[in-house]
Design a protein around this motif. Sequence first.
Motif, short mmCIF file in Angstrom:
data_model
loop_
_atom_site.label_atom_id
_atom_site.label_comp_id
_atom_site.label_asym_id
_atom_site.label_seq_id
_atom_site.Cartn_x
_atom_site.Cartn_y
_atom_site.Cartn_z
N PRO A 1 2.78 4.88 13.47
CA PRO A 1 2.64 3.43 13.55
C PRO A 1 2.73 2.89 14.98
CG PRO A 1 4.04 4.00 11.71
CD PRO A 1 3.81 5.27 12.50
N GLN A 2 3.65 3.43 15.79
CA GLN A 2 3.77 2.97 17.18
C GLN A 2 2.53 3.34 17.99
OE1 GLN A 2 6.07 4.58 15.43
NE2 GLN A 2 8.00 3.53 15.64
N LEU A 3 2.02 4.55 17.79
CA LEU A 3 0.81 4.95 18.50
C LEU A 3 -0.37 4.09 18.09
CD1 LEU A 3 1.19 8.84 18.36
CD2 LEU A 3 1.33 7.38 20.39
N ASN A 4 -0.47 3.79 16.80
CA ASN A 4 -1.54 2.94 16.32
C ASN A 4 -1.44 1.55 16.92
OD1 ASN A 4 -2.46 0.84 14.03
ND2 ASN A 4 -3.75 2.66 13.94
N ALA A 5 -0.23 0.98 16.94
CA ALA A 5 -0.03 -0.36 17.50
C ALA A 5 -0.38 -0.40 18.98
CB ALA A 5 1.41 -0.81 17.28
N ALA A 6 -0.11 0.69 19.69
CA ALA A 6 -0.35 0.72 21.13
C ALA A 6 -1.80 0.98 21.50
CB ALA A 6 0.53 1.79 21.77
N THR A 7 -2.56 1.60 20.60
CA THR A 7 -3.91 2.03 20.98
C THR A 7 -5.04 1.37 20.20
OG1 THR A 7 -3.80 3.94 19.48
CG2 THR A 7 -3.07 4.29 21.76
N ASP A 8 -4.75 0.73 19.08
CA ASP A 8 -5.79 0.11 18.27
C ASP A 8 -6.18 -1.24 18.89
OD1 ASP A 8 -7.36 -1.23 16.40
OD2 ASP A 8 -6.17 -0.53 14.69
N PRO A 9 -7.42 -1.41 19.32
CA PRO A 9 -7.81 -2.65 19.98
C PRO A 9 -7.81 -3.88 19.06
CG PRO A 9 -9.71 -1.22 19.70
CD PRO A 9 -8.52 -0.44 19.27
N THR A 10 -7.73 -3.67 17.74
CA THR A 10 -7.71 -4.81 16.83
C THR A 10 -6.29 -5.35 16.60
OG1 THR A 10 -7.52 -3.47 14.81
CG2 THR A 10 -9.75 -3.93 15.63
N VAL A 11 -5.27 -4.61 17.04
CA VAL A 11 -3.89 -5.05 16.86
C VAL A 11 -3.58 -6.15 17.87
CG1 VAL A 11 -1.46 -4.36 16.97
CG2 VAL A 11 -3.14 -2.84 15.93
N ARG A 12 -3.01 -7.23 17.38
CA ARG A 12 -2.69 -8.39 18.21
C ARG A 12 -1.19 -8.62 18.25
NH1 ARG A 12 -6.84 -7.47 20.15
NH2 ARG A 12 -8.82 -8.41 19.61
N SER A 13 -0.75 -9.40 19.22
CA SER A 13 0.66 -9.76 19.33
C SER A 13 1.11 -10.40 18.02
CB SER A 13 0.84 -10.74 20.48
OG SER A 13 2.19 -11.15 20.55
N THR B 1 -0.45 6.01 5.78
CA THR B 1 -1.30 5.78 6.93
C THR B 1 -0.92 4.47 7.61
OG1 THR B 1 -3.08 6.89 5.74
CG2 THR B 1 -3.71 5.53 7.62
N PRO B 2 -0.86 4.44 8.95
CA PRO B 2 -0.51 3.20 9.63
C PRO B 2 -1.54 2.10 9.34
CG PRO B 2 -0.39 5.04 11.16
CD PRO B 2 -1.03 5.55 9.90
#
Length: 85
Positions: A21-33, A48-49
């Motif tokens: 989940p942390q890796l996904n949050a850091a690298t997925d360009p669709t994740v927003r603040s 799955t994250p």
Amino acid sequence: MVFAHIGNPLFARNPDQGALPQLNAATDPTVRSGHLIGPDVVAEPRGTPTRVELSAAAASPETGRRLWALSEKMTGVRLTIPTPA
């Protein structure tokens, strides 16, 4: 120890899975603040994250203020954030 040996494979994740989940949050360009990324399984023990919803307590500004004050009290560290001019 018996519960950990039996329960961990059923309810917990290995370190590689736990980091997803942390890796996904850091690298997925669709994740927003403000997005929370976690497992996609009910109660989130594994999966799955994906974007998950914050609980009402986690989204509460009052709960956040109380947690911040308690953290400062317990650590003896006070963080001041300057306001933009």
